[in-house]
Design a protein around this motif. Structure first.
Motif, PDB file in Angstrom:
ATOM      1  N   GLU B 139      16.511  20.879  49.334  1.00 45.05           N
ATOM      2  CA  GLU B 139      16.732  20.732  50.600  1.00 45.05           C
ATOM      3  C   GLU B 139      17.333  19.246  50.933  1.00 45.05           C
ATOM      4  O   GLU B 139      18.454  19.206  51.631  1.00 45.05           O
ATOM      5  CB  GLU B 139      15.457  21.043  51.364  1.00 45.05           C
ATOM      6  CG  GLU B 139      15.724  21.074  52.906  1.00 45.05           C
ATOM      7  CD  GLU B 139      14.816  21.230  53.830  1.00 45.05           C
ATOM      8  OE1 GLU B 139      13.494  21.695  53.172  1.00 45.05           O
ATOM      9  OE2 GLU B 139      14.647  20.974  55.067  1.00 45.05           O
ATOM     10  N   ILE B 140      16.747  18.743  50.564  1.00 45.56           N
ATOM     11  CA  ILE B 140      17.439  17.215  50.703  1.00 45.56           C
ATOM     12  C   ILE B 140      18.758  16.937  50.018  1.00 45.56           C
ATOM     13  O   ILE B 140      19.723  16.424  50.482  1.00 45.56           O
ATOM     14  CB  ILE B 140      16.384  16.238  50.157  1.00 45.56           C
ATOM     15  CG1 ILE B 140      15.102  16.133  51.052  1.00 45.56           C
ATOM     16  CG2 ILE B 140      16.883  14.730  50.470  1.00 45.56           C
ATOM     17  CD1 ILE B 140      13.919  15.371  50.586  1.00 45.56           C
ATOM     18  N   GLY B 141      18.959  17.689  48.908  1.00 42.42           N
ATOM     19  CA  GLY B 141      20.167  17.466  48.096  1.00 42.42           C
ATOM     20  C   GLY B 141      21.427  18.116  48.814  1.00 42.42           C
ATOM     21  O   GLY B 141      22.462  17.711  48.993  1.00 42.42           O
ATOM     22  N   ILE B 142      21.101  19.510  49.495  1.00 35.41           N
ATOM     23  CA  ILE B 142      21.883  19.851  50.131  1.00 35.41           C
ATOM     24  C   ILE B 142      22.191  19.176  51.607  1.00 35.41           C
ATOM     25  O   ILE B 142      23.506  19.036  51.879  1.00 35.41           O
ATOM     26  CB  ILE B 142      21.448  21.338  50.561  1.00 35.41           C
ATOM     27  CG1 ILE B 142      21.654  22.333  49.420  1.00 35.41           C
ATOM     28  CG2 ILE B 142      22.354  22.054  51.653  1.00 35.41           C
ATOM     29  CD1 ILE B 142      20.992  23.602  49.251  1.00 35.41           C
ATOM     30  N   GLN B 143      21.210  18.685  52.214  1.00 38.03           N
ATOM     31  CA  GLN B 143      21.761  17.933  53.198  1.00 38.03           C
ATOM     32  C   GLN B 143      22.457  16.399  52.931  1.00 38.03           C
ATOM     33  O   GLN B 143      23.136  16.257  53.902  1.00 38.03           O
ATOM     34  CB  GLN B 143      20.345  17.462  53.843  1.00 38.03           C
ATOM     35  CG  GLN B 143      19.358  18.474  54.548  1.00 38.03           C
ATOM     36  CD  GLN B 143      18.160  18.000  54.956  1.00 38.03           C
ATOM     37  OE1 GLN B 143      17.579  17.165  54.515  1.00 38.03           O
ATOM     38  NE2 GLN B 143      17.726  18.757  56.047  1.00 38.03           N
ATOM     39  N   ARG B 144      22.224  16.028  51.835  1.00 41.43           N
ATOM     40  CA  ARG B 144      23.227  15.056  51.274  1.00 41.43           C
ATOM     41  C   ARG B 144      24.582  15.315  51.263  1.00 41.43           C
ATOM     42  O   ARG B 144      25.679  14.844  51.605  1.00 41.43           O
ATOM     43  CB  ARG B 144      22.693  14.275  50.245  1.00 41.43           C
ATOM     44  CG  ARG B 144      23.443  13.638  49.376  1.00 41.43           C
ATOM     45  CD  ARG B 144      23.898  12.173  50.354  1.00 41.43           C
ATOM     46  NE  ARG B 144      22.782  11.097  50.237  1.00 41.43           N
ATOM     47  CZ  ARG B 144      22.584  10.105  51.148  1.00 41.43           C
ATOM     48  NH1 ARG B 144      23.687   9.864  52.033  1.00 41.43           N
ATOM     49  NH2 ARG B 144      21.836   9.357  51.119  1.00 41.43           N
ATOM     50  N   ILE B 145      24.836  16.535  50.342  1.00 43.44           N
ATOM     51  CA  ILE B 145      26.056  16.825  50.181  1.00 43.44           C
ATOM     52  C   ILE B 145      26.766  17.555  51.192  1.00 43.44           C
ATOM     53  O   ILE B 145      28.112  17.398  51.373  1.00 43.44           O
ATOM     54  CB  ILE B 145      26.406  17.602  48.724  1.00 43.44           C
ATOM     55  CG1 ILE B 145      25.615  19.163  49.014  1.00 43.44           C
ATOM     56  CG2 ILE B 145      25.783  17.168  47.690  1.00 43.44           C
ATOM     57  CD1 ILE B 145      25.747  20.010  47.913  1.00 43.44           C
ATOM     58  N   SER B 146      26.183  18.122  52.299  1.00 42.69           N
ATOM     59  CA  SER B 146      26.731  18.667  53.617  1.00 42.69           C
ATOM     60  C   SER B 146      26.859  17.709  54.522  1.00 42.69           C
ATOM     61  O   SER B 146      27.304  17.900  55.722  1.00 42.69           O
ATOM     62  CB  SER B 146      26.052  19.827  53.762  1.00 42.69           C
ATOM     63  OG  SER B 146      24.850  19.530  54.322  1.00 42.69           O
ATOM     64  N   GLU B 147      26.614  16.112  54.373  1.00 47.08           N
ATOM     65  CA  GLU B 147      26.820  15.290  55.319  1.00 47.08           C
ATOM     66  C   GLU B 147      25.616  15.217  56.425  1.00 47.08           C
ATOM     67  O   GLU B 147      25.736  14.502  57.195  1.00 47.08           O
ATOM     68  CB  GLU B 147      28.140  15.165  55.690  1.00 47.08           C
ATOM     69  CG  GLU B 147      29.383  14.778  54.966  1.00 47.08           C
ATOM     70  CD  GLU B 147      30.690  14.750  55.754  1.00 47.08           C
ATOM     71  OE1 GLU B 147      30.788  15.626  56.404  1.00 47.08           O
ATOM     72  OE2 GLU B 147      31.389  13.784  55.358  1.00 47.08           O
ATOM     73  N   GLN B 148      24.589  15.874  56.100  1.00 50.62           N
ATOM     74  CA  GLN B 148      23.627  15.996  57.233  1.00 50.62           C
ATOM     75  C   GLN B 148      23.019  14.453  57.293  1.00 50.62           C
ATOM     76  O   GLN B 148      22.399  14.047  58.367  1.00 50.62           O
ATOM     77  CB  GLN B 148      22.548  17.133  57.197  1.00 50.62           C
ATOM     78  CG  GLN B 148      23.231  18.369  57.310  1.00 50.62           C
ATOM     79  CD  GLN B 148      22.155  19.566  57.011  1.00 50.62           C
ATOM     80  OE1 GLN B 148      21.073  19.348  57.118  1.00 50.62           O
ATOM     81  NE2 GLN B 148      22.766  20.558  56.137  1.00 50.62           N
ATOM     82  N   ILE B 149      22.789  14.066  56.108  1.00 46.36           N
ATOM     83  CA  ILE B 149      22.073  12.704  55.863  1.00 46.36           C
ATOM     84  C   ILE B 149      23.102  11.730  56.580  1.00 46.36           C
ATOM     85  O   ILE B 149      22.393  10.482  57.299  1.00 46.36           O
ATOM     86  CB  ILE B 149      21.494  12.229  54.576  1.00 46.36           C
ATOM     87  CG1 ILE B 149      20.558  13.367  54.234  1.00 46.36           C
ATOM     88  CG2 ILE B 149      21.038  10.817  54.340  1.00 46.36           C
ATOM     89  CD1 ILE B 149      20.094  13.249  52.683  1.00 46.36           C
ATOM     90  N   ASP B 150      24.392  11.583  56.490  1.00 41.52           N
ATOM     91  CA  ASP B 150      25.394  10.835  57.071  1.00 41.52           C
ATOM     92  C   ASP B 150      25.189  11.048  58.648  1.00 41.52           C
ATOM     93  O   ASP B 150      25.106  10.097  59.364  1.00 41.52           O
ATOM     94  CB  ASP B 150      26.596  11.032  56.438  1.00 41.52           C
ATOM     95  CG  ASP B 150      26.734  10.419  55.192  1.00 41.52           C
ATOM     96  OD1 ASP B 150      26.093   9.586  54.630  1.00 41.52           O
ATOM     97  OD2 ASP B 150      27.973  10.996  54.531  1.00 41.52           O
ATOM     98  N   ALA B 151      24.961  12.082  58.895  1.00 39.25           N
ATOM     99  CA  ALA B 151      24.768  12.528  60.217  1.00 39.25           C
ATOM    100  C   ALA B 151      23.603  11.830  61.014  1.00 39.25           C
ATOM    101  O   ALA B 151      23.813  11.349  62.176  1.00 39.25           O
ATOM    102  CB  ALA B 151      24.973  14.004  60.505  1.00 39.25           C
ATOM    103  N   LEU B 152      22.465  11.880  60.505  1.00 41.11           N
ATOM    104  CA  LEU B 152      21.520  11.223  60.640  1.00 41.11           C
ATOM    105  C   LEU B 152      21.776   9.776  61.060  1.00 41.11           C
ATOM    106  O   LEU B 152      21.324   9.031  61.927  1.00 41.11           O
ATOM    107  CB  LEU B 152      20.431  11.382  59.809  1.00 41.11           C
ATOM    108  CG  LEU B 152      19.498  12.961  59.679  1.00 41.11           C
ATOM    109  CD1 LEU B 152      18.553  12.685  58.807  1.00 41.11           C
ATOM    110  CD2 LEU B 152      18.844  13.074  60.945  1.00 41.11           C
TER     111      LEU B 152
END
Lengths: 414, 282
Positions: B139-152
């Protein structure tokens, strides 16, 4: 001279051995809509990520109100960052959260607003972006266009003063593209934020932009207005502008501005210095009111319907038209003098009142609630030109002579 | 055909000059590996420390409750199933070993102590790694590659506070509780195979369980569960969070490799730390 809000001085960014930004110099001014254009994969998103601090340059300085951002104190940096909102190219929505939760997230996590206050702000943005019907759906259940609008709502929900839009209209149909651009322009006027866009929507994006920046080979090769870009001579123009700007304007099906000019020059080159031609300028007034009351999509559908009607009517008598600005159309009647053009325009106005109104009314009424009514006006003006006179001055004169040719009051018939 | 430089990955076509002689190169490579490993260990420690401190920031309770549900409540079934069959097989094997010495009455002691001291914490941690740890990394990996972590980041929401801290807190709550459940169900499994199927006296079984288990055994088991909770969550979250820094693969493939690494590394570290913690506690 006005201090730029954001300024890049000789900014260089490399990934491994590849130089993406190569000594970039640019200025972004407060309260403007600045659009960055360039080929895909040339570092436009990288440039935007430097502004928000997601990436740092290897060389050069990024200034905020004349102060290097790497020298900002923690509280200054926090203040700077709190003003900025970012809309990602691929939306970066949280796929395990509903549309509501995605939009509400920044307010829930970074403010102490009450639940009711958050709800009212979120729902206001959701209504403005026409997402009310999907508020409790998940991003994976939405179309690409809807996901884009969710990302737009999330970017605007915190009322930022600087908003970075990374290709906000990718994957949209022509009406939605223009609706999103109109929405950005409207919010920018209403909220007064500084907008920085990356877009390939040429020429549509030019209608809303105060300044254009052209990124080419890692450098900014042009900074100025869309009109100044017309006279800019650089390989960038052949490689980028002409490849992106199609023969026809996508929304209305009229000539693109560039092809309109080509046709204009070709038709006028056959005329002697003393021969005349007529120019008509049409303006749809109250576009913003239409957008607010009926939604930006409907406003763009009305623009499209009006454009189609102008093209149909004037095309049959040898005229050719283009979209001049977000709510204006220009038609050139190369073989008519002012008197004849006046008669054609009169016919157009009558024909439009009799028939054209129905197509626009049907578009408008589909979006109206029972209690609503909406009024908007179409103005037209005529001017006479000669081959050696600049077209822009003829258009200006036509604008000066504009008068009302049609007024529509739409009420829902049940 | 000339290649378009835009299509090249960073570093492609570069000639990398290996330093040293052919004899020293393997040592240099080993040294680089060791430095990389120490680097990662340091980074993971800082990652953990920051995330633990952020547990106590405001607005964390809803996230923690949600994660307790995902990590804890949703693991109950699998923990009960594994615990039950572990207890049963333990009862079965132990009975046949003990009966040779006529000591089948000690079955309750053997089953209870084995479960509470060792098998309960270790198997619970491994099962949670397989079920929830792998999901965390993915989950966290997908959030990383789909820029969700950058969005945060762009929304001024600290990704460590929002994504990692609730998971660490939830694991610290869930691991000991699930371990206790595993132990309890395991003892019942031992009862089924030892008493119901093989005929050991029921009173003797429960008497031996009660008399042989001390409070220290239970607290030691809980200490292990807490250590495993921290290790598993840190490894799984760290692997997902930094999946984009992998050099061997990118995108979805990178996430899958990170998930595999997280599960393997967590299981190995559970067993290694089990020995270390046991040697301190015993």
């Amino acid at each position: 001279m006005e201090t730029p809000l954001i300024e890049f001085q000789n900014v260089t960014k490399r990934f491994g051995s590849r130089t993406i930004l190569d000594g970039v110099d640019l200025e972004i001014y407060e309260g403007h809509i600045t659009t960055i254009i360039g080929k895909s994969g040339t570092g436009k998103s990288v440039l935007l990520k430097h502004i928000i601090g997601l990436l740092s340059p290897e060389e050069g300085t990024i200034m905020f109100r004349g102060k290097p951002i790497d020298s900002l104190k923690k509280n200054e940096w926090d203040t700077y960052r709190n003003q900025i909102s970012y809309m990602f190219q691929h939306n970066a929505l949280f796929d395990s959260m509903t549309v509501y939760d995605n939009v509400a997230l920044p307010l829930q996590q970074t403010t102490n607003l009450s639940k009711d206050e958050i709800e009212s702000r979120v729902m206001a943005r959701i209504e403005q972006t026409e997402l009310t019907e999907v508020v409790y759906k998940y991003p994976s259940e939405l179309s690409g266009g809807m996901q884009k609008r969710v990302a737009l709502s999330r970017a605007l929900v915190t009322d930022p003063t600087i908003v970075l839009f990374d290709e906000p209209t990718t994957g949209q149909d022509p009406i939605r593209k223009n609706a999103i651009l109109a929405m950005i322009a409207e919010y920018q006027r209403r909220l007064g934020f500084t907008a920085i866009l990356i877009s390939h929507e040429i020429p549509d994006v030019f209608f809303i932009s105060n300044r254009i920046l052209a990124l080419y080979d890692g450098k900014i090769v042009f900074q100025g207005t869309a009109d100044e870009l017309d006279s800019f001579q650089h390989p960038f123009k052949d490689e980028v502008i002409q490849s992106l700007e199609g023969f026809q304007e996508e929304l209305t099906g009229l000539y693109s501005k560039r092809h309109f000019k080509v046709r204009y020059q070709s038709d006028l080159s056959r005329k002697s210095r003393e021969e005349t031609y007529a120019v008509a300028l049409f303006t749809l007034e109250d576009l913003e009111t239409i957008g607010n009351n009926l939604g930006h999509t409907t406003a763009q559908e009305i623009i499209r319907a009006l454009g189609a009607y102008i093209d149909k009517h004037f095309g049959s008598v040898g005229g050719f038209s283009t979209r001049h600005s977000i709510n204006e159309f220009v038609t050139v009647l190369p073989y008519s003098d002012l008197d004849e053009a006046g008669r054609i325009l009169k016919d157009f106005a009558k024909d439009f009142q009799d028939q054209g109104i129905h197509s626009i009314e049907s578009v408008a009424q589909d979006s109206m609630d029972s209690a609503e009514s909406i009024e908007f006006t179409i103005f037209a003006g005529l001017a006479q030109g000669k081959p050696f006179v600049e077209m822009e001055s003829v258009i200006e004169f036509a604008k000066f002579r504009q008068e009302e040719i049609a007024r529509f009051q739409c009420e829902l018939r049940r | 055909m000339p290649t378009n430089s835009n299509d090249q990955k960073p570093g492609e076509n570069e000639i990398i000059q290996q330093p040293g002689t052919p004899i020293t190169r393997p040592f240099a490579a080993l040294g680089r590996k060791a430095i990389g490993w120490v680097d990662n260990l340091g980074a993971a420690t800082i990652f953990l420390a920051k995330a633990v401190l952020m547990i106590f920031r405001p607005k964390q309770i809803p996230g923690i409750i949600q994660q307790v549900y995902y990590i804890g409540a949703k693991s109950i079934t699998i923990i009960m199933l594994v615990g039950f069959f572990t207890g049963m097989v333990l009862g079965l094997q132990s009975y046949h070993a003990l009966v040779k010495f006529g000591a089948q009455g000690a079955l309750g002691t053997l089953v209870a102590l084995s479960l509470i001291r060792e098998l309960g914490p270790v198997l619970t941690a491994i099962m949670i790694t397989a079920r929830a740890g792998s999901a965390m990394t993915a989950e966290i990996g997908i959030q990383r590659i789909s820029e969700q972590i950058d969005a945060l980041d762009t929304m001024r929401i600290d990704p460590l506070r929002f994504l990692i801290s609730p998971r660490i807190a939830a694991s610290i709550i869930s691991f000991p509780l699930l371990t206790a459940l595993f132990d309890l169900i395991g003892i019942l499994g031992g009862y089924l195979s030892g008493v119901v199927l093989l005929g050991v006296n029921a009173g003797t079984y429960f008497h031996r369980v009660q008399s042989s288990v001390e409070m220290k055994d239970i607290t030691d088991g809980f200490i292990k569960a807490l250590v495993f909770a921290v290790i598993v969550t840190t490894v799984c979250c760290y692997q997902g969070y930094f999946t984009h820094t992998r050099t061997d693969s990118y995108g979805a493939k990178g996430v899958s490799l990170s998930t595999t690494s997280a599960v393997v590394l967590s299981c190995v570290l559970i067993l290694v730390s089990d020995y270390v913690v046991t040697s301190f506690l015993i």
